[in-house]
Scaffold this active site. Structure first.
Site, short mmCIF file in Angstrom:
data_model
loop_
_atom_site.label_atom_id
_atom_site.label_comp_id
_atom_site.label_asym_id
_atom_site.label_seq_id
_atom_site.Cartn_x
_atom_site.Cartn_y
_atom_site.Cartn_z
N HIS A 103 0.84 -1.20 0.00
CA HIS A 103 0.00 0.00 0.00
C HIS A 103 0.87 1.25 0.00
CE1 HIS A 103 0.72 -0.66 4.28
NE2 HIS A 103 0.18 0.50 4.60
N HIS A 157 1.33 3.90 1.93
CA HIS A 157 1.87 4.60 3.10
C HIS A 157 3.40 4.68 3.02
CE1 HIS A 157 -1.93 3.90 5.74
NE2 HIS A 157 -2.04 4.96 4.96
N ASP A 178 5.78 4.39 5.05
CA ASP A 178 6.62 3.38 5.71
C ASP A 178 6.57 2.03 4.98
OD1 ASP A 178 3.94 3.19 6.56
OD2 ASP A 178 4.50 2.28 8.48
N HIS A 179 5.95 2.01 3.81
CA HIS A 179 5.96 0.81 2.96
C HIS A 179 6.47 1.12 1.55
CE1 HIS A 179 3.66 -1.80 5.77
NE2 HIS A 179 3.37 -0.60 6.27
N HIS A 199 -7.62 -0.71 5.43
CA HIS A 199 -6.53 0.11 5.97
C HIS A 199 -6.26 1.25 4.99
CE1 HIS A 199 -2.85 1.08 8.13
NE2 HIS A 199 -2.16 1.00 7.01
N ASP A 249 -0.29 -4.09 5.92
CA ASP A 249 -0.98 -3.61 7.13
C ASP A 249 -2.44 -4.02 7.16
OD1 ASP A 249 1.41 -2.44 7.80
OD2 ASP A 249 0.69 -0.36 7.69
N HIS A 301 4.40 -5.28 10.00
CA HIS A 301 4.98 -4.78 11.25
C HIS A 301 4.92 -5.88 12.30
CE1 HIS A 301 4.99 -0.58 9.88
NE2 HIS A 301 3.80 -0.82 9.36
ZN LIG Z 1 -0.12 1.49 6.52
#
Ligand SMILES: [Zn+2]
Length: 258
Positions: free
Chosen positions: A41, A43, A45-46, A97, A135, A174
């Site tokens: 996705h 975001h 942090d990905h 998400h 996520d 995560h």
């Molecule tokens: Zn995320």
């Protein structure tokens, strides 16, 4: 981040390589040829390493299910398949998400070198199945509902992922395992599977060892978000309707102090 390697061709794909230089080191150390980035996705942090990855490896394909994914070169939809040597990667749309969240389900051809009958020759078990869940699904938990409804998370977790073979290994985005299991135990204090997995996970973390992968079967025993039909979970939420149960679980988890 994960590096997925097809041992029969030494072709590889990186899942959410947010730290591009660390993945490049792994690609070099394993002596593999990077073919693709699989983005779960958009975001940061990905997906934030994608432009760097494309800069280092201009030939690769950057897959994702959302136009907001950084440096996207190939958009995928539910049911699309990607071939990586002897590995078959199926794209599973799991919105909630984020709207464009994709999980990647990986299976292996029975005999990738097409030669000897008997055990697979590529070093892995041919029957091994894995899913990268970003996520959407965590060990004993799930992602926040930033762009979706309890109904969508229920469908993503309990229909799309819940119908994968029970022995499918789950690699999530995560490691929130211990905190998630503490919440799960507060939902179902009598659940012995949660108790023993929490104990196991705390020992792993103390030794700086990962608690990942899980399996779909394990999640159905310990993850409250995949146990909406259970009377113990319904009782905790005070709701009967499964979507209401899902909504209350997510709300309580957001407030929970592990
Ligand atoms: Zn995320």
């Amino acid at each position: 981040m994960y590096l997925l390697i097809d041992e029969s061709t030494r072709h590889a794909a990186a899942i959410d390589p947010v730290n591009a230089s660390a993945i490049a080191t792994a690609v070099h150390d394993h002596g593999v040829e990077l073919k693709a980035v699989l983005t779960t996705h958009h975001h940061y942090d990905h997906a934030n390493g994608n432009a760097d990855m494309l800069g280092m490896y201009p030939e690769i394909t950057i897959y994702g299910g959302d136009s907001r994914v950084q440096a996207l070169t190939k958009s995928v939809n539910h049911g699309d398949t990607i071939k990586l040597g002897s590995l078959n990667i199926e794209c599973l749309s799991t919105p909630c998400h984020t709207k464009g969240h994709i999980c990647y389900y990986v299976t292996c051809d029975p005999d990738p070198l097409g030669s000897n009958p008997g055990p697979p020759t590529n070093g892995a078990l041919a029957s091994e199945k894995v899913v990268f869940t970003g996520d959407t699904l965590f060990v004993a938990g799930c992602g926040r509902f930033f762009e979706g409804s309890p109904e969508q998370m229920d469908y993503s977790l309990n229909v799309i992922l819940g119908n994968l073979p029970p022995d499918t290994k789950v690699y999530c985005g995560h490691e929130y395992t211990v905190a998630n299991l503490k919440f799960a135990l507060s939902v179902e204090p009598q659940n012995v599977d949660i108790k023993s997995k929490l104990n196991w996970a705390q020992n792993r973390v103390a030794k700086k060892e990962p608690t990942i992968p899980s399996t779909i079967a394990d999640e159905k025993k310990t993850n409250p978000f995949m146990r909406l039909k259970r009377s113990s979970v319904k009782k905790y939420t005070g709701e009967q309707d499964e979507l209401e149960v899902m909504a209350v679980l997510r709300h309580r988890k957001n407030e929970f102090q592990a």
